[in-house]
Design a protein around this motif. Structure first.
Motif, PDB file in Angstrom:
ATOM      1  N   UNK A 260      34.378   2.073 -39.747  1.00 55.65           N
ATOM      2  CA  UNK A 260      35.011   1.067 -38.903  1.00 55.65           C
ATOM      3  C   UNK A 260      36.146   1.711 -38.115  1.00 55.65           C
ATOM      4  N   UNK A 261      36.213   1.368 -36.833  1.00 53.87           N
ATOM      5  CA  UNK A 261      37.277   1.885 -35.982  1.00 53.87           C
ATOM      6  C   UNK A 261      38.061   0.711 -35.436  1.00 53.87           C
ATOM      7  N   UNK A 262      39.313   0.738 -35.406  1.00 54.36           N
ATOM      8  CA  UNK A 262      40.226   1.721 -35.975  1.00 54.36           C
ATOM      9  C   UNK A 262      40.406   1.531 -37.476  1.00 54.36           C
ATOM     10  N   UNK A 263      40.811   2.578 -38.135  1.00 56.67           N
ATOM     11  CA  UNK A 263      40.956   2.594 -39.581  1.00 56.67           C
ATOM     12  C   UNK A 263      42.123   1.699 -40.019  1.00 56.67           C
ATOM     13  N   UNK A 264      41.916   0.957 -41.092  1.00 52.15           N
ATOM     14  CA  UNK A 264      42.958   0.081 -41.617  1.00 52.15           C
ATOM     15  C   UNK A 264      44.166   0.888 -42.073  1.00 52.15           C
ATOM     16  N   UNK A 265      43.944   2.088 -42.574  1.00 50.48           N
ATOM     17  CA  UNK A 265      45.051   2.929 -43.036  1.00 50.48           C
ATOM     18  C   UNK A 265      45.978   3.300 -41.883  1.00 50.48           C
TER      19      UNK A 265
END
Length: 68
Positions: free
Chosen positions: A2-7
């Motif tokens: 998934x983009x963008x990363x939740x981190x």
């Protein structure tokens, strides 16, 4: 993936709930006014919710903490 990363997004916004609120609000604004912060070809996502998250990641949307 998934983009963008939740981190990466949580390094910018302090909580998941705030991130959801910001991105949902911005997504609705995009749908209503078709107003985008980036050029059309700069987005990786095709849907407004993903584009709103990309704008958060790029620093186009800022979060202002209220001072209650």
């Amino acid at each position: 993936m998934i983009y963008p990363s939740i981190d990466k997004l949580l390094n910018i916004v302090s909580s998941k709930y705030e991130l959801v609120h910001i991105s949902a609000r911005r997504s609705k604004e995009m749908a209503k006014h078709e107003d985008y912060q980036l050029r059309e070809n700069e987005y990786k996502c095709s849907k407004n919710i993903g584009r709103a998250l990309e704008e958060v990641l790029e620093g186009k949307l800022t979060v202002v903490e209220s001072q209650d």
